[in-house]
Write an enzyme that holds these catalytic residues in place. Structure first.
Site, PDB file in Angstrom:
ATOM      1  N   LYS A  24      14.903  35.545  19.119  1.00 25.94           N
ATOM      2  CA  LYS A  24      15.874  35.165  18.093  1.00 25.94           C
ATOM      3  C   LYS A  24      15.142  34.383  17.008  1.00 25.94           C
ATOM      4  O   LYS A  24      14.428  33.402  17.321  1.00 25.94           O
ATOM      5  CB  LYS A  24      16.960  34.275  18.710  1.00 25.94           C
ATOM      6  CG  LYS A  24      17.812  34.995  19.746  1.00 25.94           C
ATOM      7  CD  LYS A  24      18.915  35.774  19.096  1.00 25.94           C
ATOM      8  CE  LYS A  24      19.893  36.321  20.111  1.00 25.94           C
ATOM      9  NZ  LYS A  24      20.909  37.201  19.487  1.00 25.94           N
ATOM     10  N   ASN A  73      20.021  37.744  13.388  1.00 31.13           N
ATOM     11  CA  ASN A  73      21.462  37.449  13.404  1.00 31.13           C
ATOM     12  C   ASN A  73      22.016  37.120  12.009  1.00 31.13           C
ATOM     13  O   ASN A  73      22.744  36.134  11.824  1.00 31.13           O
ATOM     14  CB  ASN A  73      21.770  36.299  14.377  1.00 31.13           C
ATOM     15  CG  ASN A  73      21.736  36.742  15.831  1.00 31.13           C
ATOM     16  OD1 ASN A  73      20.898  36.279  16.604  1.00 31.13           O
ATOM     17  ND2 ASN A  73      22.597  37.653  16.217  1.00 31.13           N
ATOM     18  N   ASP A 132      23.124  45.359  13.771  1.00 30.08           N
ATOM     19  CA  ASP A 132      23.862  44.854  14.932  1.00 30.08           C
ATOM     20  C   ASP A 132      25.217  44.304  14.468  1.00 30.08           C
ATOM     21  O   ASP A 132      26.232  44.984  14.602  1.00 30.08           O
ATOM     22  CB  ASP A 132      23.033  43.791  15.653  1.00 30.08           C
ATOM     23  CG  ASP A 132      23.658  43.387  16.979  1.00 30.08           C
ATOM     24  OD1 ASP A 132      24.725  43.910  17.311  1.00 30.08           O
ATOM     25  OD2 ASP A 132      23.089  42.538  17.694  1.00 30.08           O
ATOM     26  N   LYS A 146      27.267  47.587  21.092  1.00 29.05           N
ATOM     27  CA  LYS A 146      27.830  46.557  21.957  1.00 29.05           C
ATOM     28  C   LYS A 146      29.230  47.002  22.356  1.00 29.05           C
ATOM     29  O   LYS A 146      30.191  46.787  21.609  1.00 29.05           O
ATOM     30  CB  LYS A 146      27.927  45.229  21.192  1.00 29.05           C
ATOM     31  CG  LYS A 146      26.618  44.505  20.980  1.00 29.05           C
ATOM     32  CD  LYS A 146      26.863  43.198  20.231  1.00 29.05           C
ATOM     33  CE  LYS A 146      25.788  42.171  20.487  1.00 29.05           C
ATOM     34  NZ  LYS A 146      24.439  42.603  20.217  1.00 29.05           N
TER      35      LYS A 146
HETATM   36 MG   LIG Z   1      21.475  41.130  17.664  1.00 23.79          MG
END
Ligand SMILES: [Mg+2]
Length: 376
Positions: free
Chosen positions: A166, A197, A246, A270
């Protein structure tokens, strides 16, 4: 299939170590465990753990949607899985987390009735067979470069070959130090995956991708804001490293927009955010038609959501990038044992359905409120 009873149990899973992301630092995952019991006595399991950074519903909307969705299912005449899933999609358009929980439980029930795994049920829709195991990535923990490197070295010794970091949390300098420490720890042969993110402005992202090119990343997830597809497409076209969508692809509509805009090399699927296995499989088909790669991740879900995502991943054609499903060990305690992981591969259980049974003791220990029982 006729549903006779539902039980919705609120839970909270504590992470062994907090996970900093550009959205928030996660130390606890709250959600709901859904058990649907069919008239002939089969049990199907689902879970919902909405994350607001992924455009999902808040906790109140999710728990209300789960209860109202379960009530409608219980009133239905016996019907096929797809008819029930159509109803759930139409009834709960603003609650993807709740839809996913119901979708998981219905797939689990249907597969148990047919005495096959959910992966086999999903693959059969394409006239295919599921794969017995999947390569999974390791999510590095720690904030300081030394901590990141130490967590990666442990995972390397366990056989992992894809490592995810991350970034976008501190300064670019700090991100670079962590990324270089990780590359040094895992060597040049292992794959290094970055996830920003949605932390950066388009200009920051351009600079960051240029600087980070030196760590030879497999891909970077979501360098810019979820709705900025033009910048995502520009970064992709610059070819510093492959770009994965994402947060931009956390709804089915969003994923299709990414594909239309040619904004990503890879779509992160997801199922917990997309509203379930059927919706995620639809996105996978569209991505494949566009020549776009996919991999599957959980939302740091309970073992139920991880199993559901693993069955989807096993049903998809390969070869694909490693799936992000080795997250169970991050919790102090889970609702059930996670799928078996050995040498960086996740092995699907052979038992029918999702192949797991949350133990009453574990559910009791993770419970954070009274269960809601709904009977037909
Ligand atoms: Mg991600």
């Amino acid at each position: 299939m006729r549903i006779a009873r539902a039980r919705i149990t609120p839970f909270a899973l504590r992470l062994r170590a907090p996970i900093p992301t550009a959205h928030e630092t996660l130390s606890l995952r709250r959600g709901w465990l859904l058990a649907l019991e069919s008239a002939d006595g089969h049990l199907g399991w689902g879970d919902a753990s909405p994350l607001l950074g992924f455009g999902m519903e808040d906790e109140k909307i999710c728990s209300d949607a789960l209860a109202s969705g379960a009530r409608v299912l219980l009133g239905r005449e016996p019907c096929e899985l797809d008819a029930l899933l159509d109803d759930v999609e139409a009834m709960l358009p603003e609650a993807p987390g709740a839809r996913a929980a119901i979708d998981f439980a219905l797939h689990d029930l249907r597969a148990r009735e047919e005495d096959r795994t959910v992966a086999s049920l999903l693959a059969a829709r394409r006239g295919d067979e599921p794969r017995p195991s999947l390569e999974v990535s390791f999510l590095c923990t720690g904030r300081a470069p030394g901590e990141v490197a130490a967590s990666a070295r442990q995972a390397l010794a366990l056989g992992y070959a894809t490592f995810k970091l991350k970034i976008g949390i501190d300064s670019l300098g700090a991100d670079l130090a962590r990324a270089h420490a990780l590359r040094e720890a895992i060597g040049s042969a292992a794959r290094l995956r970055l996830d920003a993110n949605a932390a950066w402005s388009p200009t920051q992202a351009e600079v960051a991708l240029r600087e980070l090119a030196a760590v030879d990343a497999e891909l970077i997830e979501q360098p810019v804001a979820a709705d900025d597809l033009a910048s995502l497409a520009r970064l992709r076209a610059a070819r510093r490293m492959p770009v994965a969508a994402d947060e931009s692809a956390s709804s089915e509509r969003g994923a299709l927009s990414v594909l239309e805009a040619d904004a990503a090399d890879v779509i992160v699927l997801k199922p917990g955010a997309l509203g379930g296995l059927r919706a995620a499989a639809r996105v996978a088909v569209c991505a494949s038609a566009k020549g776009c790669g996919v991999f599957v991740t959980s939302l740091l879900d309970s073992a139920v959501g991880v199993h559901a995502a693993a069955h989807l991943a096993a049903s998809l054609p390969g070869p694909r990038p490693a799936d992000g499903l080795a997250t169970g060990e991050l919790f102090e305690r889970d609702l059930a044992p996670g799928p078996r992981i050995a040498d960086g591969r996740l092995w699907l259980p052979d038992a029918p359905g999702l192949g797991l049974e949350p133990s009453p003791d574990a559910v009791k220990a993770c419970r954070c409120g009274e269960p809601l029982e709904i009977v037909a």
